[in-house]
Design a protein around this motif. Structure first.
Motif, short mmCIF file in Angstrom:
data_model
loop_
_atom_site.label_atom_id
_atom_site.label_comp_id
_atom_site.label_asym_id
_atom_site.label_seq_id
_atom_site.Cartn_x
_atom_site.Cartn_y
_atom_site.Cartn_z
N TRP A 95 -62.87 22.06 57.77
CA TRP A 95 -63.48 20.84 58.33
C TRP A 95 -63.65 19.78 57.24
O TRP A 95 -63.34 18.60 57.44
N ILE A 96 -64.11 20.21 56.05
CA ILE A 96 -64.24 19.28 54.93
C ILE A 96 -62.87 18.78 54.49
O ILE A 96 -62.68 17.59 54.21
N GLY A 97 -61.89 19.68 54.43
CA GLY A 97 -60.54 19.28 54.02
C GLY A 97 -59.92 18.28 54.98
O GLY A 97 -59.28 17.31 54.56
N ALA A 98 -60.12 18.50 56.27
CA ALA A 98 -59.63 17.53 57.26
C ALA A 98 -60.31 16.19 57.07
O ALA A 98 -59.67 15.13 57.08
N GLY A 99 -61.63 16.24 56.86
CA GLY A 99 -62.37 15.00 56.65
C GLY A 99 -61.95 14.26 55.40
O GLY A 99 -61.95 13.03 55.35
N ALA A 100 -61.55 15.01 54.36
CA ALA A 100 -61.10 14.39 53.12
C ALA A 100 -59.84 13.55 53.34
O ALA A 100 -59.70 12.45 52.81
N ILE A 101 -58.91 14.06 54.14
CA ILE A 101 -57.70 13.30 54.46
C ILE A 101 -58.03 12.12 55.36
O ILE A 101 -57.63 10.98 55.11
N LEU A 102 -58.80 12.37 56.40
CA LEU A 102 -59.16 11.32 57.35
C LEU A 102 -59.95 10.21 56.69
O LEU A 102 -59.88 9.04 57.11
N ASN A 103 -60.69 10.54 55.65
CA ASN A 103 -61.52 9.57 54.95
C ASN A 103 -60.70 8.41 54.39
O ASN A 103 -61.21 7.28 54.26
N LEU A 114 -60.40 5.89 64.73
CA LEU A 114 -60.64 7.32 64.61
C LEU A 114 -61.34 7.84 65.86
O LEU A 114 -62.27 7.20 66.38
N SER A 115 -60.91 9.00 66.33
CA SER A 115 -61.62 9.65 67.42
C SER A 115 -63.00 10.08 66.94
O SER A 115 -63.23 10.21 65.73
N PRO A 116 -63.94 10.33 67.85
CA PRO A 116 -65.25 10.83 67.43
C PRO A 116 -65.14 12.12 66.62
O PRO A 116 -65.91 12.34 65.68
N GLU A 117 -64.20 12.98 66.98
CA GLU A 117 -64.00 14.22 66.24
C GLU A 117 -63.56 13.93 64.80
O GLU A 117 -64.03 14.58 63.86
N VAL A 133 -64.95 13.21 58.85
CA VAL A 133 -65.15 12.31 57.71
C VAL A 133 -66.60 12.36 57.24
O VAL A 133 -66.88 12.45 56.03
N ALA A 134 -67.53 12.34 58.17
CA ALA A 134 -68.95 12.39 57.82
C ALA A 134 -69.27 13.69 57.07
O ALA A 134 -70.06 13.69 56.12
N SER A 135 -68.67 14.79 57.49
CA SER A 135 -68.89 16.06 56.82
C SER A 135 -68.36 16.01 55.39
O SER A 135 -69.04 16.46 54.45
N PHE A 136 -67.14 15.48 55.21
CA PHE A 136 -66.58 15.36 53.87
C PHE A 136 -67.48 14.49 52.99
O PHE A 136 -67.80 14.85 51.85
N GLN A 137 -67.89 13.35 53.49
CA GLN A 137 -68.72 12.45 52.70
C GLN A 137 -70.06 13.07 52.35
O GLN A 137 -70.60 12.86 51.26
N HIS A 138 -70.59 13.88 53.25
CA HIS A 138 -71.86 14.55 52.99
C HIS A 138 -71.73 15.55 51.86
O HIS A 138 -72.63 15.66 51.00
N TYR A 139 -70.62 16.29 51.83
CA TYR A 139 -70.45 17.36 50.85
C TYR A 139 -69.75 16.91 49.58
O TYR A 139 -69.70 17.67 48.61
N GLN A 140 -69.19 15.70 49.55
CA GLN A 140 -68.48 15.24 48.37
C GLN A 140 -69.43 15.26 47.17
O GLN A 140 -70.55 14.77 47.23
N GLY A 141 -68.95 15.84 46.07
CA GLY A 141 -69.79 16.00 44.90
C GLY A 141 -70.59 17.29 44.90
O GLY A 141 -71.37 17.54 43.98
#
Length: 252
Positions: free
Chosen positions: A159-167, A173-176, A181-189
């Motif tokens: 899920w994070i990896g998908a969000g990293a690309i979508l970011n 962007l679809s809601p999904e 993206v929100a998940s990636f941004q939350h966990y980045q760092g």
């Protein structure tokens, strides 16, 4: 259909059903199996290898490898010979031909039909997004894992990896996709989260902490593996200036 996210340019859905719903109406599909198929594909192809995805871990895999004059990666994760351990592929020879059996990422790769298919992970997420920048419709598919009853287990790392690309993608962007993206941004760092999630803890317990470190590296590769004639390999690299502008991040 209500599940195809057709009104959006950028789509995201889980696993096999995500492929079945989105691949037929998308220009490109990105398979994200961070621990570890798509990371293995990135590492192997960046070293000049061709990777042939194969679904089954049985005698048919060896017969398939022999039929195409390729080496079969070990069914067991190990570091002393090619396997689904990313660290086992760091010294892969250029021009290698490797059959990589995987019930998740490889299986999904073989379901996309005629749709252009790419392997994406945290290591090459910005390069993949750059490659996709001219595409009209994109489906990013987090692979997930499997429960003992073979049902889909959504996996945080995918899920994070998908969000990293979508970011890095532009367009509706679809809601999904927005949620990923929100998940990636939350966990980045917070790369330690991959050590703490179920898949990461499982690998660390088995002695593969190095693999968790490798998959958590962010934007360290400009390799974009494209599935062509049953194998992933680099058709063309994204120019360094485009794919890796600025100082590359070193972990989520």
């Amino acid at each position: 259909m209500p599940f195809d996210q057709a009104e959006f340019k950028i789509r995201c859905e889980w696993g096999e059903q995500g492929i079945r719903q989105l691949a037929p109406i998308s220009e490109v599909v990105v398979i994200v199996d961070v621990l570890s198929f798509s990371t293995c594909v990135e590492i192997a192809t960046s070293r000049g290898a061709k990777v042939f995805p194969y679904r089954w871990k049985d005698e048919s895999a060896l017969k398939y490898a022999q039929s195409i004059q390729a080496e079969l990666a070990s069914f067991e994760r190990r570091t002393d010979s090619p396997s689904l351990a990313p660290s086992s592929l760091l010294n892969l020879s250029p021009q290698s031909r490797l059959v990589l059996p995987s019930p998740n990422g490889a299986s999904l790769s073989l379901l996309t039909g005629k749709t252009v298919t790419i392997a994406g992970c945290l290591r090459n997420c910005r390069a993949v997004a750059s490659w996709l920048s001219s595409c009209e419709t994109v489906a990013v598919i987090p692979a997930g894992e499997r429960w003992p009853d073979n049902s889909l287990r959504p996996a945080l790392e995918d899920w994070i990896g998908a969000g990293a690309i979508l970011n890095y993608l532009q367009g509706s962007l679809s809601p999904e996709a927005e949620a990923a993206v929100a998940s990636f941004q939350h966990y980045q760092g917070s790369g330690h989260r991959l050590h703490q999630c179920s898949s990461g803890k499982e690998l660390i317990a088995k002695g593969f902490a190095q693999d968790v470190e490798l998959v958590a590296e962010l934007n360290v590769s400009d390799c974009v593996p494209v599935l062509t004639n049953a194998a992933y390999y680099i058709k063309n690299k994204v120019p360094q200036a485009i794919a890796l502008t600025g100082i590359p991040e070193r972990g989520i």
